[in-house]
Design an enzyme around this catalytic site. Structure first.
Site, PDB file in Angstrom:
ATOM      1  N   HIS A 133       0.856  -1.195   0.000  1.00  0.00           N
ATOM      2  CA  HIS A 133       0.000   0.000   0.000  1.00  0.00           C
ATOM      3  C   HIS A 133       0.883   1.233   0.000  1.00  0.00           C
ATOM      4  CE1 HIS A 133      -3.275  -2.710   1.816  1.00  0.00           C
ATOM      5  NE2 HIS A 133      -3.522  -2.522   0.515  1.00  0.00           N
ATOM      6  N   HIS A 149       2.929  -3.541   6.691  1.00  0.00           N
ATOM      7  CA  HIS A 149       1.937  -2.494   6.452  1.00  0.00           C
ATOM      8  C   HIS A 149       1.979  -1.450   7.559  1.00  0.00           C
ATOM      9  CE1 HIS A 149      -0.710  -4.538   3.323  1.00  0.00           C
ATOM     10  NE2 HIS A 149       0.114  -5.505   3.674  1.00  0.00           N
ATOM     11  N   GLU A 203       1.631   3.867   2.911  1.00  0.00           N
ATOM     12  CA  GLU A 203       2.217   3.351   4.149  1.00  0.00           C
ATOM     13  C   GLU A 203       3.743   3.443   4.075  1.00  0.00           C
ATOM     14  OE1 GLU A 203      -1.708   0.444   4.256  1.00  0.00           O
ATOM     15  OE2 GLU A 203       0.261  -0.494   4.406  1.00  0.00           O
ATOM     16  N   ARG A 217      -3.536   4.548  -1.979  1.00  0.00           N
ATOM     17  CA  ARG A 217      -3.331   3.203  -1.384  1.00  0.00           C
ATOM     18  C   ARG A 217      -3.098   2.125  -2.454  1.00  0.00           C
ATOM     19  NH1 ARG A 217      -5.544  -0.388   2.955  1.00  0.00           N
ATOM     20  NH2 ARG A 217      -6.537  -2.202   2.003  1.00  0.00           N
ATOM     21  N   GLU A 266       1.393  -4.687  11.103  1.00  0.00           N
ATOM     22  CA  GLU A 266       0.936  -3.300  10.975  1.00  0.00           C
ATOM     23  C   GLU A 266       1.835  -2.461  11.868  1.00  0.00           C
ATOM     24  OE1 GLU A 266      -1.068  -2.061   8.756  1.00  0.00           O
ATOM     25  OE2 GLU A 266      -3.156  -2.289   9.380  1.00  0.00           O
TER      26      GLU A 266
HETATM   27  N1  LIG Z   1      -5.219 -10.902   4.569  1.00  0.00           N
HETATM   28  C1  LIG Z   1      -5.157  -9.641   5.066  1.00  0.00           C
HETATM   29  N2  LIG Z   1      -4.279  -9.358   6.031  1.00  0.00           N
HETATM   30  C2  LIG Z   1      -4.184  -8.115   6.549  1.00  0.00           C
HETATM   31  C3  LIG Z   1      -5.011  -7.095   6.120  1.00  0.00           C
HETATM   32  C4  LIG Z   1      -4.906  -5.713   6.720  1.00  0.00           C
HETATM   33  C5  LIG Z   1      -4.321  -4.690   5.752  1.00  0.00           C
HETATM   34  C6  LIG Z   1      -4.026  -3.424   6.540  1.00  0.00           C
HETATM   35 SE1  LIG Z   1      -3.565  -1.899   5.525  1.00  0.00          SE
HETATM   36  C7  LIG Z   1      -5.287  -4.380   4.597  1.00  0.00           C
HETATM   37  O1  LIG Z   1      -6.356  -3.845   4.824  1.00  0.00           O
HETATM   38  O2  LIG Z   1      -4.936  -4.744   3.449  1.00  0.00           O
HETATM   39  C8  LIG Z   1      -5.932  -7.351   5.103  1.00  0.00           C
HETATM   40  C9  LIG Z   1      -6.007  -8.629   4.580  1.00  0.00           C
HETATM   41 CL1  LIG Z   1      -7.127  -8.976   3.321  1.00  0.00          CL
HETATM   42 ZN   LIG Z   2      -1.663  -1.803   4.140  1.00  0.00          ZN
HETATM   43 ZN   LIG Z   3      -2.836  -0.610   7.313  1.00  0.00          ZN
END
Ligand SMILES: Nc1ncc(C[C@H](C[SeH])C(=O)O)cc1Cl
Ligand SMILES: [Zn+2]
Ligand SMILES: [Zn+2]
Ligand SMILES: [Zn+2]
Length: 305
Positions: free
Chosen positions: A65, A193, A68, A123, A267
């Site tokens: 992303h 992230h 970030e 993003r 995160e």
């Molecule tokens: N498998 C996953 N693991 C972590 C996340 C959280 C991140 C945080 Se930016 C997102 O929303 O893509 C989202 C998904 Cl789909």
């Molecule tokens: Zn992210």
């Molecule tokens: Zn995030």
């Protein structure tokens, strides 16, 4: 401050990749795994110790992303720290002597450039499809893991747009192809992230527990407790679906279902004060605390695989 306490535009990151690889040809190798939608190269750094050839591998990707920024900063910091600490810090030395470490500093190259030139809060990637009136796919909804079920959107204008089909995005297909090729030796997956200070593991695409849920939860607890004890920072941990939100198509879930049974989304800082706009002076403290978690988890994986 030093190079490692600042954020850098993509061109400077590419120059750094080149420079550090030429300075340490015995420990670093550049691998081109593919290119972005706008044809920017996706470089992976292969980091190894100077001893025997390890039979296990681990993966760390950053910058899925683009907004970030602390994420690519971590990958860059991690590589230089590992090189500087090899043969000095026992845990790093054990890591490099037992693992081939593949680091992808900026997975979403096009989006990252866009946050520097146009919109800081972008993003997604920058892909365009005929008939779509908006740009960009969320790379962390485009993996083939419960693809585009609840928690992702079929609307190209949404920030969680899953793309036209699984692995439609060149950035995702490059990573998926590489990991499929390495799946027999790949034992540990990290995707970095921000923000939220969380250590997440599968599943996010369902409320079902992963088969080795207890082992992953205990490991995550051990890692976050170390951070709390040494740095006073609080990181939460748990399955993505219940700890952050239900969301499909994520890289950690896909890696897990590929067979990489130790798979984590980290995160990074903070919990909302600065959010994605984390000040550069917080890069170092963030990297130090997260390194502790990575060392803890890697040590366990070396002992158990
Ligand atoms: N498998 C996953 N693991 C972590 C996340 C959280 C991140 C945080 Se930016 C997102 O929303 O893509 C989202 C998904 Cl789909
Ligand atoms: Zn992210
Ligand atoms: Zn995030
Ligand atoms: Zn041990």
């Amino acid at each position: 401050g030093s190079f490692y306490e600042q954020y850098h535009p993509l061109e400077e990151i590419y120059s750094w990749i080149n420079k550090i690889s030429h300075e340490h040809p015995d420990m670093l190798e550049i691998i081109l795994i593919g290119s972005s939608f706008e044809k920017r190269p996706l470089y992976v750094l292969k980091l190894t110790g100077r001893r025997n050839s390890p039979r296990r591998a681990m993966w760390i990707d950053c910058g899925i992303h683009s907004r970030e920024w602390i994420s690519p900063a971590f990958c860059i910091w991690f590589v230089q720290n590992a090189i500087d600490s090899y043969n000095k810090n026992p845990e790093i030395t054990q890591m490099l002597d037992n693992m081939e470490i593949y680091v992808l500093p900026v997975m979403n190259a096009d989006g990252y450039v866009y946050t520097w030139t146009t919109r800081r809060m972008w993003r997604k990637n920058r892909s365009r499809y005929e008939g779509n009136n908006c740009v960009g796919t969320d790379l962390n909804r485009n993996f083939d893991a419960g693809w585009c079920t609840k928690g992702a959107s079929h609307d190209p204008c949404d920030n969680t747009y899953c793309g036209p089909y699984p692995e439609s995005e060149p950035e995702v297909s490059a990573v998926a192809k590489f990991l499929r090729e390495k799946k027999d030796s790949m034992k540990l997956y990290f995707t970095i992230h921000s923000y939220g200070q969380m250590l997440l593991f599968p599943y996010s695409y369902s409320y079902n527990q992963a088969p080795n849920h207890d082992e992953l939860q205990n490991l995550a607890n051990e890692a976050t407790q170390k951070i709390r004890r040494y740095y006073r920072t609080r990181y939460s941990s748990g399955p993505g679906a219940t700890t952050i939100y239900l969301a499909p198509g994520g890289s950690d879930d896909w890696a897990y279902d590929l067979g990489i049974k130790y798979s984590f989304t980290i995160e990074l800082r903070d919990t909302g004060r600065y959010g994605f706009l984390l000040p550069p002076q917080l890069i170092q403290p963030t990297c130090l605390e997260v390194l502790t978690a990575i060392k803890t988890i890697t040590h366990h994986v070396i002992e158990n695989t």
